[in-house]
Motif scaffolding. Structure first.
Motif, short mmCIF file in Angstrom:
data_model
loop_
_atom_site.label_atom_id
_atom_site.label_comp_id
_atom_site.label_asym_id
_atom_site.label_seq_id
_atom_site.Cartn_x
_atom_site.Cartn_y
_atom_site.Cartn_z
N ASN A 1 0.83 -1.21 0.00
CA ASN A 1 0.00 0.00 0.00
C ASN A 1 0.87 1.26 0.00
N LYS B 1 1.08 3.81 -3.00
CA LYS B 1 0.36 5.01 -2.54
C LYS B 1 -1.14 4.85 -2.83
N SER B 2 -1.62 3.63 -2.63
CA SER B 2 -3.01 3.32 -2.91
C SER B 2 -3.40 2.05 -2.18
N THR B 3 -4.70 1.94 -1.87
CA THR B 3 -5.23 0.71 -1.29
C THR B 3 -6.24 0.06 -2.22
N GLN C 1 -4.16 4.22 6.09
CA GLN C 1 -3.80 4.21 4.67
C GLN C 1 -5.03 4.35 3.80
N ARG C 2 -6.11 3.69 4.17
CA ARG C 2 -7.31 3.68 3.34
C ARG C 2 -8.07 5.00 3.40
N TYR D 1 -4.23 7.39 1.61
CA TYR D 1 -4.50 7.07 0.21
C TYR D 1 -5.98 6.74 0.00
N ASN E 1 -9.39 6.02 -1.58
CA ASN E 1 -9.74 5.59 -2.93
C ASN E 1 -10.72 6.55 -3.58
#
Length: 274
Positions: free
Chosen positions: A174, A178-180, A238-239, A243, A245
């Motif tokens: 992740n 740089k994304s989940t 992170q989510r 990062y 979505n």
């Protein structure tokens, strides 16, 4: 043998324990169902599944041994006192048994469904082999003196170690991307709920018994919840924070520019045919 001092606390202990069981149990199914619908396991980390099987098998060995073996229970009482309660509940055995079975089913899906070019890494294989060799050595050390409580505590430590190891690849992925995107947050939310409920169960038992031996008498269960909750918080940050979505939106101009050459190409081919 210790007994409950408060019936309401005993009921609370059972209820909270089964809440943890339900939360952790349902967290396994989204990936299982997704694999079945797609008839593919592409995108699923095989390392995670293999490491997870070792983790849950070790946890099952610890839980089932301490819950069912009178010999190991006697060794536990001799070490921590006969006025203490066994720190493993029925929901712990049920969860670890279910976890091993579901993980085996996922492994079977990996064998029969489309895998693409994915495979288990050498690092994961080396970790699993090293862990089971270490467990075998510990077994032969414990055998002469029948140090079964010490042996299952080793398995308890193994499952904590494997819990830490299995989460690291996803957290790093992740961060690197740089994304989940493609990572189910539902499993994390359920895992977090189960970890909190697990801690609550241990606290309820400690309050009833007026002792905190329940925590350091089962360090594996305590550390399991601590590690899981810590990584769950990282994943949630992170989510939702680092990062988040967002659905990709294609500008109308880009669509026009993309489709226009296709029309021209078609007209050109028709002219050549004539």
């Amino acid at each position: 043998m210790a007994s409950w001092n408060s019936i309401p606390l005993e009921i609370t202990y059972q209820v909270v324990g089964w809440i943890a069981f339900v939360s952790w149990t349902f967290g396994f199914y989204p990936q299982l169902i997704l694999n079945f619908r797609k008839k593919s396991v592409v995108g699923l980390s095989f390392d995670f599944v293999v490491l997870n099987l070792t983790k849950h098998t070790s946890y099952l060995i610890y839980n089932a041994s301490l819950y069912f073996s009178s010999t190991i229970q006697k060794q536990y009482y001799e070490k921590y006192g006969y006025d203490e309660m066994i720190p493993v509940a029925a929901n712990d055995v049920a969860f670890s048994t279910h976890a091993v079975l579901i993980t085996l089913i996922v492994l079977f899906q990996i064998l029969i469904y489309d895998r693409g070019s994915q495979k288990v890494s050498r690092i994961a294989i080396a970790i699993v082999i090293a862990v089971w060799l270490f467990a075998a050595v510990c077994f032969f050390i414990a055998l002469p003196r029948h140090s079964w409580l010490w042996l299952i505590s080793i398995f308890n430590s193994i499952q904590v170690f494997m819990t830490v190891v299995k989460y690291i690849p996803q957290a790093f992925m992740n961060f690197k991307r740089k994304s989940t995107a493609g990572f189910s947050i539902g499993n994390i939310l359920l895992d977090f709920s189960g970890g909190v409920a697990n801690y609550a169960q241990m606290i309820v038992q400690s309050i009833d018994q007026g002792s905190w031996i329940n925590f350091y008498g089962n360090m594996g269960k305590m550390l399991l919840s601590l590690v899981s909750i810590s990584f769950d918080i990282i994943f949630m940050c992170q989510r939702f924070v680092l990062y988040p979505n967002k659905k990709a939106q294609v500008p109308p101009k880009l669509i026009e520019e993309t489709t226009e050459p296709l029309v021209n190409t078609s007209d050109h081919k028709q002219s050549e045919t004539v």
